[in-house]
Design a protein around this motif. Structure first.
Motif: not given
Ligand code: ADP
Length: 242
Positions: A159, A72, A75-76, A103
């Motif tokens: 995203g 995550h 990805a961020r 989400r």
């Protein structure tokens, strides 16, 4: 936003999947990562996205060390990814799939939250962009394989990644959708997104790539523009055993 690996090694038991892979994917390009089956391409994607941990070596994105970061967090940091076997929720509608993609934790509450925040419009926007808006209320399992791949990509694009890794986008997709995927990648790249694409369909690779890296036995053996790679003897050797 260069994506770089330095001396990355990963073995599964006695099988060396990545054998000191040092490679650099420059931003703004459509990059392709090709090579024979078992040459380590998927393992490379898995290491970059934090799904498996390299045994040694270093991976950086935009200068930031992401070697041991969780998926995550990566990805961020701006790296999105699709999967060879396409990850969608089969019993959820296309629209809910795209909303769920941003989400992943606490799906039900997450979806309500997404609606409150007006992300439905953004999700519909991506479905439209990918040409599957007419399927917004259709469950993913009732969509064709190619449509499901577009749906997965819509979720990744929700995203807002700067760099998108695509694992075999053409695999099992009919020729009409194949064209659309190629065109989309070029368009999304023209808007500033970087791509790294693992793909066996050489026509597609040659048509859409700016830069190609060839893996063999866990490390790059050649790289360059399509015009060079097409005729590179090491590449022909790795693929054809000549
Ligand atoms: P490619 O994507 O280029 O086909 P992979 O990265 O999938 O190559 O595989 C590289 C090598 O690592 C292969 O020999 C494969 O069998 C092995 N391998 C990959 N993942 C695993 C795993 N989870 N367990 C054991 N071996 C694996």
């Amino acid at each position: 936003m260069t994506l770089e690996s330095r001396d990355v090694r990963k073995a599964f038991g006695g099988v060396v999947a990545l054998d000191g892979a040092t490679v650099s994917f420059r931003p703004g390009r459509v990059n392709a990562l090709i090579g024979p089956n078992g040459s380590g391409k998927t393992t490379f994607f898995n290491c970059v996205t934090g799904m498996i941990r390299a045994d040694s070596g270093r991976i950086t994105y935009a200068g930031q060390d992401i070697t041991r970061k969780a998926p995550h967090a990566i990805a961020r940091a701006g790296v999105g990814r699709t999967f060879q076997l396409c990850r969608v929720f089969p019993r959820m509608s296309a629209l809910d799939n795209v909303l769920a993609a941003v989400r992943p934790a606490g799906l039900a509450g997450g979806l309500r939250g997404a609606r409150r925040r007006g992300e439905v419009d953004r999700a519909r926007g991506w479905l439209t962009r990918l040409g599957i808006e007419h399927l917004a209320d259709v469950e993913a399992r009732n969509m064709s394989w190619g449509q499901q791949k577009l749906l997965e990509l819509a979720g990744v694009l929700m995203g807002e990644p700067d760099t998108v890794l695509l694992d075999e986008p053409a695999g099992g997709v009919n020729p009409a959708l194949l064209d659309r995927i190629g065109t989309l990648v070029r368009e999304l790249n023209a808007e500033g997104r970087t791509f790294v694409i693992v793909e066996h369909n050489m026509d597609l690779v040659m048509a859409i790539s700016d830069h190609i890296v060839v893996f063999d036995r866990g490390r790059p053996i050649a790289e360059g523009p399509p015009s060079l790679i097409r005729t590179d003897e090491r590449v022909l050797g790795a693929y054809l055993g000549v």
